[in-house]
Write an enzyme that holds these catalytic residues in place. Sequence first.
Site, PDB file in Angstrom:
ATOM      1  CB  SER A 141     -37.565  -5.821 -71.247  1.00  0.00           C
ATOM      2  OG  SER A 141     -36.955  -5.526 -69.998  1.00  0.00           O
ATOM      3  CE1 TYR A 155     -33.328  -3.368 -73.961  1.00  0.00           C
ATOM      4  CE2 TYR A 155     -34.425  -3.169 -71.823  1.00  0.00           C
ATOM      5  CZ  TYR A 155     -33.949  -3.954 -72.861  1.00  0.00           C
ATOM      6  OH  TYR A 155     -34.100  -5.315 -72.824  1.00  0.00           O
TER       7      TYR A 155
END
Length: 249
Positions: A141, A155
């Site tokens: 990501s 995350y």
Amino acid sequence: MTRQKILITGASSGLGAGMARVFAAQGRDLALCARRTDRLDDLKAELTARYPGIKVAVAALDVNDHDAVPEVFGRFAAELGGLDRVIVNAGIGKGAPLGSGKLWANKATIETNLVAALVQIETALEMFKAGGGGHLVLVSSVLGNKGLPGVKAAYAASKAGVSSLGESLRAEYPRGPIRVTVLEPGYIESEMTAKSESTLLMVDNESGVKALVRAIERETGHAVVPRWPWAPLVWLLRRMPPRFTRRFA
């Protein structure tokens, strides 16, 4: 080189299901796994009806069941006659501010996104070495480029770990029969991003998935997807003082 036999984890929805649809349209054979088998069965029925010339194998897999990963990957390889590409895509976006008493949420994110990814990586590489080569794709990501406050702290850390593992592998396999690609998607519409409060520069699922597949097919070592506007934003994010990163969280 055409990678005909492609395994995708976390394929029941979102980016995984989207990539499966694009690859199916290209005539590729697919091995799809996720926890939700009802969705996998529906996806298999959709793809085989639309593209009757392809093979689609599905299986239930919780990537946190580490012993099950090599078993399922092995069954897929046997059913399809080998695997040419493994896309490590399964992940979750749970999270809470550190110290808020919700360790379970942050722990689940680290375990699923990073530890389970490591298990998939180990399994895929062992298979590729035994089979003479293959293409390993890690879905990280853009948020792995910077620590973020609040609910995305775990995350971002988990995706930073995935990108780091990918960078290590790119150094280990700079050329030859085993290729490694690290993808860093920006905000692309999916079930995971639907839960996010941030809609900054959100890309629709179809456009985002097509950009991901183009990067995968090029087999580039690293790609921020879609490149515009996320490549310059990642450059900025890496240099941004921590106090200014909250708008990405």
